[in-house]
Design a protein around this motif. Structure first.
Motif, PDB file in Angstrom:
ATOM      1  N   ALA A 105      22.284  65.979  50.611  1.00 49.70           N
ATOM      2  CA  ALA A 105      21.038  66.191  49.867  1.00 49.70           C
ATOM      3  C   ALA A 105      20.028  65.092  50.180  1.00 49.70           C
ATOM      4  O   ALA A 105      18.820  65.348  50.302  1.00 49.70           O
ATOM      5  N   ALA A 154      17.855  73.548  48.549  1.00 46.99           N
ATOM      6  CA  ALA A 154      19.163  74.074  48.931  1.00 46.99           C
ATOM      7  C   ALA A 154      20.233  72.983  48.894  1.00 46.99           C
ATOM      8  O   ALA A 154      21.350  73.203  48.394  1.00 46.99           O
ATOM      9  N   ALA A 155      19.898  71.799  49.392  1.00 54.50           N
ATOM     10  CA  ALA A 155      20.880  70.712  49.419  1.00 54.50           C
ATOM     11  C   ALA A 155      21.207  70.227  48.013  1.00 54.50           C
ATOM     12  O   ALA A 155      22.359  69.922  47.705  1.00 54.50           O
ATOM     13  N   ARG A 156      20.202  70.155  47.144  1.00 53.94           N
ATOM     14  CA  ARG A 156      20.468  69.719  45.771  1.00 53.94           C
ATOM     15  C   ARG A 156      21.325  70.742  45.026  1.00 53.94           C
ATOM     16  O   ARG A 156      22.220  70.367  44.266  1.00 53.94           O
ATOM     17  N   SER A 157      21.045  72.011  45.228  1.00 56.85           N
ATOM     18  CA  SER A 157      21.878  73.039  44.592  1.00 56.85           C
ATOM     19  C   SER A 157      23.295  72.993  45.144  1.00 56.85           C
ATOM     20  O   SER A 157      24.268  73.198  44.402  1.00 56.85           O
ATOM     21  N   GLN A 158      23.425  72.699  46.434  1.00 51.81           N
ATOM     22  CA  GLN A 158      24.758  72.584  47.024  1.00 51.81           C
ATOM     23  C   GLN A 158      25.513  71.400  46.429  1.00 51.81           C
ATOM     24  O   GLN A 158      26.711  71.504  46.117  1.00 51.81           O
ATOM     25  N   GLN A 161      26.647  72.372  43.079  1.00 54.37           N
ATOM     26  CA  GLN A 161      27.807  73.255  43.161  1.00 54.37           C
ATOM     27  C   GLN A 161      29.085  72.448  43.382  1.00 54.37           C
ATOM     28  O   GLN A 161      30.113  72.706  42.742  1.00 54.37           O
ATOM     29  N   SER A 301      21.368  77.811  45.955  1.00 54.11           N
ATOM     30  CA  SER A 301      21.263  77.163  47.259  1.00 54.11           C
ATOM     31  C   SER A 301      20.962  78.175  48.363  1.00 54.11           C
ATOM     32  O   SER A 301      20.126  77.935  49.241  1.00 54.11           O
ATOM     33  N   LYS A 302      21.632  79.317  48.319  1.00 51.63           N
ATOM     34  CA  LYS A 302      21.383  80.348  49.335  1.00 51.63           C
ATOM     35  C   LYS A 302      19.993  80.962  49.174  1.00 51.63           C
ATOM     36  O   LYS A 302      19.363  81.355  50.156  1.00 51.63           O
ATOM     37  N   GLU A 305      17.791  78.546  50.872  1.00 49.24           N
ATOM     38  CA  GLU A 305      17.956  78.655  52.328  1.00 49.24           C
ATOM     39  C   GLU A 305      17.230  79.884  52.869  1.00 49.24           C
ATOM     40  O   GLU A 305      16.640  79.844  53.956  1.00 49.24           O
TER      41      GLU A 305
END
Length: 470
Positions: A105, A154-158, A161, A301-302, A305
Motif C-alpha cells: 500500500a 486498491a492497495a489500501r483495501s487489500q 483485507q 480492492s477489485k 483496480e
C-alpha cells in the motif's frame, strides 16, 4: 594546463569544480535515502522449550476482559487460547503477510521517479570557434498521476483485507484452542476411566486364567473373562494413540517443542447461544464476521483496480523539459511530449481481467454468506439434539454406575456369577464412554457455532457442566 571542456559561455564561466561539486551533492543526496542490506539467518525451528518461554499476550485483547493470566498453575481454556493467538506460527506468518500488504500500500502511493537525460557532443575538429556541446532534459510519466488514486485505493483495501483475514485467523485459532482443550481433557478422562476398568477386571481375569489352567473351566466358558480384559487394553491403546495426536496438535498450535510439558486445568469451554442471540448474530453477520468483512474489502480492492484499468485505457502522456548547447555555442530550451496512440491494446485485456475477477469475488461472497447461514442453522439444530442426548446419557450412565456397584458387591459376596458381573461392568463402561463422547460432540458443536457466529467471548462452562469420571 588542462581545462574542462565546459569552460566558458556567453552567460558566464562554468568551471569544472562547480559542476563536480553539484554532481557530488546530487549523488550524496540520492545515496542518503537508499536502503541497506542486512542478512537475516533462518531460525533453527525447535520451538519453545516450555510454556514459560512463550510470548505473553497483549493485555488489550477485547475477548479477554478481566481474566487473570497466570500459566504457572496450569493453563485454563482462556489462557490456552490467549497463548495460541500470541504464539501460533501460522498467525506469525499471517502477521508478516500484513506487513507485506502495508508495504505494498505504501509502494502504491509512490509516484515514479522522473527521468534525467544527459548528453555531450565533442567536436572532432580543433577549430577555435567550436566548443563541446551538451544536452540535459528531465521528463515524467503523467499517466501515473491519472491512476494513482485507484492504485492507492486498491492497495489500501487489500491491506485491510489481509488485516481482517488475520483477525479471522485469530478467531479460528481461539476456536481451535478450545477444541483441542476439550479433546485433550476428554481423552484424558477416557484414559482414566479405562485404566480403572482394567485394574478392576484384571484380578477376576487372573482367577479365570488360574481356573482354566487347573482344568476347572473350558476355553469356551473362559472366553468372556479373557476377552473383557483384552477389549479394555485395546481401547486403552487406541485412546492413547488419539491422545498423542491431539497433544501433538496442541504443541504445534502453541509453537512448543514436542517434548514440552503442558498442564491443562479447569473446565472446557462451552456455551449455548439463545435463539434470539443467534437470530441477531445472523442479521449482523455481514457487518461483524471478519472473513466476510475481508471479502468485502477484497471486493472494494477489485472495484478500485477496475476503475484504474478503465482510466489506464486513455493515452499515456510523458512530459519533459530540456536544455542544450550545440558545438557552435548556441543555447536552446525545449519541451517534449509523448503520447501513446490507443490503436490496438487500449488496456482492454486488463479491463476484461479486472471485470471477471470482480464478478468472481462477488459470487464468492454470496456463496460464503449462504454457506455460513446454512451451517449455523444446522449447528443450532445439532446443538439442541446433542444437549438433550447428553442429558439423557448422563442419567443412563448414572443408573448403570449404580448397577455396576451393586453387581460388584454381589460378586464379592458370591451372590452373582462372574459372566453376569462382567456383562454389567461392560455395559456401564460403554455408557460412561458414550457419555464422554456425547459431551465432546456437544462442546465441538458449541465451539463451531460460536466461531461461525463471529463471537469471541471466552466464557468457560461451569464446573457442573462436566461430569466427573466415575
Amino acid at each position: 594546463m588542462h581545462r574542462c571542456p565546459i569552460a566558458r559561455s556567453g552567460r558566464g564561466p562554468i568551471t569544472a569544480v562547480r559542476v563536480c561539486r553539484g554532481l557530488s551533492a546530487l549523488a550524496f543526496t540520492l545515496l542518503a535515502g537508499c536502503a541497506t542490506y542486512r542478512p537475516l539467518p533462518l531460525p533453527a525451528g525447535h520451538g519453545a522449550a516450555s510454556v514459560g518461554q512463550l510470548s505473553a499476550p497483549l493485555p488489550a485483547r477485547a475477548w479477554l476482559p478481566g481474566h487473570r493470566f497466570d500459566p504457572a498453575d496450569g493453563l485454563d481454556v482462556t489462557e490456552l487460547a490467549t497463548l495460541a493467538v500470541a504464539n501460533n506460527p501460522d498467525l506469525r506468518s499471517k502477521r508478516d503477510a500484513l506487513g507485506v500488504a502495508r508495504a505494498q500500500a505504501f509502494a502504491a502511493g509512490l509516484l515514479p521517479d522522473p527521468q534525467l537525460d544527459l548528453g555531450a557532443d565533442f567536436p572532432r575538429s580543433n577549430a577555435a570557434d567550436l566548443t563541446t556541446g551538451y544536452s540535459a532534459g528531465i521528463s515524467a510519466d503523467l499517466g501515473a498521476l491519472l491512476t494513482r488514486s485507484s492504485r492507492v485505493a486498491a492497495a489500501r483495501s487489500q491491506a485491510q483485507q489481509v488485516n481482517l483475514d488475520l483477525l479471522w485467523a485469530e478467531w479460528q485459532t481461539v476456536a481451535q484452542a478450545r477444541l483441542l482443550f476439550e479433546q485433550v481433557t476428554t481423552l484424558q478422562a477416557r484414559q482414566v476411566r479405562l485404566q480403572r476398568e482394567r485394574d478392576a477386571v484384571a484380578p477376576l481375569v487372573r482367577q479365570v486364567q488360574a481356573a482354566l489352567r487347573a482344568g476347572n473351566l473350558t476355553h469356551d466358558a473362559a472366553s468372556a473373562g479373557l476377552n473383557a480384559l483384552a477389549d479394555v487394553r485395546q481401547r486403552l491403546a487406541d485412546n492413547a494413540v488419539a491422545l498423542h495426536q491431539v497433544e501433538a496438535d496442541l504443541h504445534a498450535l502453541l509453537g512448543l517443542a514436542p517434548d514440552a510439558s503442558i498442564t491443562l486445568v479447569g473446565p472446557p469451554w462451552q456455551a449455548e447461544p439463545a435463539p434470539a442471540a443467534v437470530r441477531q448474530a445472523l442479521d449482523d453477520l455481514p457487518r461483524r464476521r471478519p472473513d466476510l468483512l475481508a471479502l468485502q474489502a477484497g471486493y472494494a480492492s477489485k472495484e478500485a483496480e477496475l476503475r484504474g484499468a478503465i482510466r489506464a485505457q486513455f493515452p499515456a502522456i510523458t512530459l519533459g523539459f530540456n536544455t542544450a548547447r550545440d558545438t557552435s555555442a548556441v543555447y536552446t530550451n525545449g519541451v517534449t511530449l509523448g503520447i501513446t496512440l490507443p490503436l490496438f491494446d487500449r488496456n482492454r485485456g486488463n479491463i476484461a481481467v479486472a471485470t471477471a475477477t470482480r464478478q468472481q469475488l462477488r459470487d464468492d461472497y454470496a456463496a460464503r454468506v449462504l454457506a455460513t447461514r446454512t451451517d449455523i442453522q444446522r449447528l443450532t439444530a445439532d446443538l439442541g439434539t446433542l444437549t438433550a442426548a447428553t442429558d439423557a446419557q448422563r442419567r443412563h450412565a448414572g443408573e448403570l454406575a449404580q448397577a455396576r456397584r451393586a453387581a460388584e458387591s454381589g460378586w464379592q459376596q458370591g451372590e452373582l456369577d462372574w459372566p453376569t458381573y462382567l456383562t454389567i461392568r461392560a455395559s456401564a463402561l460403554s455408557a460412561d464412554l458414550d457419555r464422554l463422547d456425547l459431551t465432546r460432540q456437544q462442546a465441538t458443536a458449541s465451539i463451531a457455532l460460536t466461531a461461525l457466529l463471529g463471537s469471541t467471548e471466552l466464557t468457560p462452562a461451569s464446573a457442573s457442566a462436566r461430569v466427573d469420571t466415575p
